[in-house]
Design a protein around this motif. Structure first.
Motif, short mmCIF file in Angstrom:
data_model
loop_
_atom_site.label_atom_id
_atom_site.label_comp_id
_atom_site.label_asym_id
_atom_site.label_seq_id
_atom_site.Cartn_x
_atom_site.Cartn_y
_atom_site.Cartn_z
N SER A 1 -9.10 -34.04 16.96
CA SER A 1 -9.57 -35.21 17.72
C SER A 1 -8.36 -36.01 18.18
CB SER A 1 -10.50 -36.09 16.88
OG SER A 1 -9.80 -36.61 15.75
N GLY A 2 -8.46 -36.59 19.38
CA GLY A 2 -7.36 -37.41 19.88
C GLY A 2 -6.06 -36.64 19.97
N PHE A 3 -5.02 -37.19 19.37
CA PHE A 3 -3.71 -36.54 19.37
C PHE A 3 -3.59 -35.50 18.26
CE2 PHE A 3 -3.31 -41.20 19.87
CZ PHE A 3 -2.98 -41.28 21.20
N TYR A 4 -4.60 -35.43 17.40
CA TYR A 4 -4.44 -34.74 16.13
C TYR A 4 -5.08 -33.36 16.12
CZ TYR A 4 -4.19 -39.74 15.07
OH TYR A 4 -3.90 -41.07 15.10
N ASP B 1 0.65 -40.27 17.86
CA ASP B 1 0.58 -40.51 19.30
C ASP B 1 1.16 -39.30 20.03
OD1 ASP B 1 3.43 -40.77 19.38
OD2 ASP B 1 3.23 -42.89 18.87
N TRP B 2 1.23 -39.39 21.36
CA TRP B 2 1.66 -38.24 22.16
C TRP B 2 3.14 -37.94 22.01
CZ3 TRP B 2 -1.55 -34.86 23.90
CH2 TRP B 2 -2.85 -35.22 24.33
N SER B 3 3.88 -38.73 21.25
CA SER B 3 5.32 -38.51 21.14
C SER B 3 5.66 -37.18 20.48
CB SER B 3 5.99 -39.67 20.36
OG SER B 3 5.50 -39.73 19.04
N GLY C 1 -3.26 -61.62 30.59
CA GLY C 1 -3.94 -61.48 31.87
C GLY C 1 -3.42 -60.34 32.73
N THR C 2 -2.56 -59.50 32.20
CA THR C 2 -2.08 -58.34 32.95
C THR C 2 -2.92 -57.11 32.61
OG1 THR C 2 -0.48 -57.83 31.19
CG2 THR C 2 0.28 -59.20 33.03
N GLY C 3 -2.87 -56.12 33.48
CA GLY C 3 -3.62 -54.89 33.26
C GLY C 3 -3.12 -54.13 32.05
N LYS C 4 -4.00 -53.28 31.49
CA LYS C 4 -3.67 -52.58 30.26
C LYS C 4 -4.10 -51.12 30.37
CE LYS C 4 -4.66 -52.71 25.29
NZ LYS C 4 -5.44 -53.43 24.24
N LEU C 5 -3.13 -50.22 30.30
CA LEU C 5 -3.47 -48.80 30.30
C LEU C 5 -4.03 -48.40 28.94
CD1 LEU C 5 -0.46 -47.13 32.15
CD2 LEU C 5 -2.83 -47.24 32.94
N GLU C 6 -5.11 -47.62 28.95
CA GLU C 6 -5.69 -47.11 27.71
C GLU C 6 -4.61 -46.32 26.96
OE1 GLU C 6 -7.24 -44.10 25.23
OE2 GLU C 6 -6.57 -43.65 27.27
N GLY C 7 -4.62 -46.40 25.62
CA GLY C 7 -3.52 -45.91 24.80
C GLY C 7 -3.16 -44.45 24.99
N THR C 8 -4.17 -43.57 25.01
CA THR C 8 -3.86 -42.15 25.16
C THR C 8 -3.32 -41.84 26.55
OG1 THR C 8 -6.18 -41.70 25.71
CG2 THR C 8 -5.51 -41.37 23.43
N THR C 9 -3.80 -42.59 27.55
CA THR C 9 -3.30 -42.41 28.91
C THR C 9 -1.84 -42.81 29.00
OG1 THR C 9 -5.50 -42.82 29.83
CG2 THR C 9 -3.63 -43.07 31.32
N LEU C 10 -1.51 -43.99 28.47
CA LEU C 10 -0.13 -44.46 28.50
C LEU C 10 0.78 -43.50 27.72
CD1 LEU C 10 1.98 -46.60 29.20
CD2 LEU C 10 1.30 -47.85 27.12
N GLY C 11 0.31 -43.03 26.57
CA GLY C 11 1.11 -42.13 25.76
C GLY C 11 1.41 -40.82 26.47
#
Length: 463
Positions: A35-38, A66-68, A261-271
């Motif tokens: 699941s996820g990164f795992y 994470d994706w690292s 108030g700034t936009g935020k990329l979903e974590g898995t997308t950013l990773g």
């Protein structure tokens, strides 16, 4: 529980968990995905052992959160990509089968695989790359081609940034609820569920100037323009870049903002963008515009193809006598269901047409449920995927199909207030025939998806 470390030979180490039943073994072997990164979890193996089966899981070669794990000093770690993508599951299966054979003095009588999300992608990879490993495979909301869909999830943030119109999530909720209220009665039953969210005629401009009673905020023409552009997905070469979420989907995961108030990329997308596409740990939303978004999605697709994509040729699976049961919620808020439908249709093209394919591959689309298999539709999960909660046991369907010759022509789900409702293999949908909604006989198959599915398909070629 048996824990082993397996060394495939490329400097990698795969941790394998083998859950052995406390009592008699029924001869069944159940492999599980991640699941996820795992990779998988020890608890996944243990769960099936409690049912009298041997349960197996592995960490897919890493324990990074994470994706690292795919990032190796400025470049992509090809061995980790291969292991996480598919190879670790094969190594796990071969090792665990031999261990079980040595321990019990007999081979498994029947082998099944189950996975959802990343585990669903693992399920497709197992079916296509190692068709002899399992007799039947269950694949839930598969995160296949996450080389494409994960970076593509940034679309909502890219649009709001380009339009300079960052909206609170309440605006998305208001538009979605208005669309559902308009579309819901079309199937003859007003139950908060849109049976076919690919065929919506709702005009979002119809709510411009209205006020959300929950917040007191007016819905503006600019709100309508931005949300409609997001719902439509990214245009590319006369079609769409990749499949985006249905308009009945909750956008909380992909359209949220930071406290400033700034936009935020979903974590898995950013990773994924940071560690496997841009290979830059400092990459952020500020660097994205529409063209770079398109470039990154296409780059990701070509770079990560082997580990993350899915071939449409399942003839080897059929030759091996294997079965594949796929399920996806139409309100999935992490993995757009359009890609899964595209996959099934490509399989039909490659393997002799629907009639031939349906003998060993079934796809079920469940309206009103999200990536966790929760929502106004049938609550399949209840926090414990794979349990018989709410009448659903995915391995039970596989057992019937393989051992008893009973094809899953319908799947029944139940939920308080929802009743017991049958679902039918794609391209059929469930239609309300009239009568008591608590009675499964009040529902039957319709061909709702045949003419209206994905009026605009992805322009990215199938690989």
């Amino acid at each position: 529980m048996v824990t082993s470390e397996v060394y495939p030979g490329d400097g990698d180490t795969i941790t394998v968990w083998i859950g052995l039943p406390a009592g008699d073994w029924d001869g069944r072997f159940v492999g599980t995905g991640g699941s996820g990164f795992y990779g998988g979890k020890e608890s996944s193996a243990e769960k099936w052992a409690k049912k009298g089966m041997v349960g197996v899981a592995c960490n897919c070669g890493h324990d990074v959160k994470d994706w690292s794990f795919l990032y190796d000093n400025g470049s992509l770690n090809e061995v980790q990509l291969r292991d996480f993508g598919h190879y670790a599951l094969h190594v796990m299966t071969v090792y665990a089968k031999q261990y079980v054979t040595d321990f019990y003095g007999r081979k498994p009588a029947h082998c099944y695989f189950t996975g959802s999300s990343t585990g669903g992608r693992h399920a497709l990879q197992v079916a296509q790359k190692y068709p002899g490993d399992y007799d039947a495979v269950f694949c839930g909301c598969p995160a296949w081609h996450n080389d494409l869909y994960v970076p593509a999830r940034a679309w909502a943030q890219v649009v709001m940034k380009e339009e300079d119109h960052l909206m609170p999530l309440t605006k998305f909720d208001y538009a979605r609820k208005a669309l559902i209220a308009f579309e819901d009665p079309k199937d003859g039953l007003t139950d908060g569920i849109v049976n076919n969210p690919f065929d919506c005629s709702f005009d979002i401009c119809s709510i411009v100037g209205t006020v959300d009673p929950a917040t007191g905020d007016e819905f503006t023409a600019e709100d309508a323009h931005v949300i409609r552009r997001i719902w439509d997905g990214c245009p590319y070469e006369g079609g769409k870049l990749w499949y985006y979420f249905t308009p009945t989907t909750d956008f909380h995961k992909v359209a949220s903002s930071n406290e400033d108030g700034t936009g935020k990329l979903e974590g898995t997308t950013l990773g994924m963008l940071r560690y496997s596409v841009e290979c830059n740990p400092e990459f952020c939303l500020d660097s994205l515009n529409v063209q770079r978004y398109i470039d990154d999605v296409l780059k990701s697709g070509s770079t990560l193809e082997d580990g993350m994509s899915a071939t449409a040729d399942l003839k080897p699976l059929h030759k091996a006598g294997g079965k594949l049961l796929i399920m996806h919620g139409l309100d999935d808020d992490m993995v757009p269901p359009g890609g899964t439908i595209r996959y099934f249709e490509e399989v039909c093209k490659a393997c002799g047409g629907y009639d031939a394919v349906s003998e060993y591959v079934k796809l079920y689309l469940i309206p009103g449920i999200n990536h966790s298999f929760k929502g106004p539709g049938a609550n399949l999960r209840g926090g414990k995927w794979g349990s018989e909660l709410d009448g659903f046991d995915e391995v039970g369907y596989l057992i019937d199909w393989v051992e008893n010759g009973v094809e899953p022509e319908t799947i029944l789900f139940s939920k308080p207030g929802f009743g017991c409702r049958p679902f039918f293999p794609y391209p059929m949908a469930t239609g309300y025939l009239g009568g008591d909604v608590e009675n499964s006989e009040s529902f039957g198959p319709t061909d709702a998806f045949k003419e209206s599915y994905l009026k605009e398909s992805s322009s990215v070629s199938w690989r």
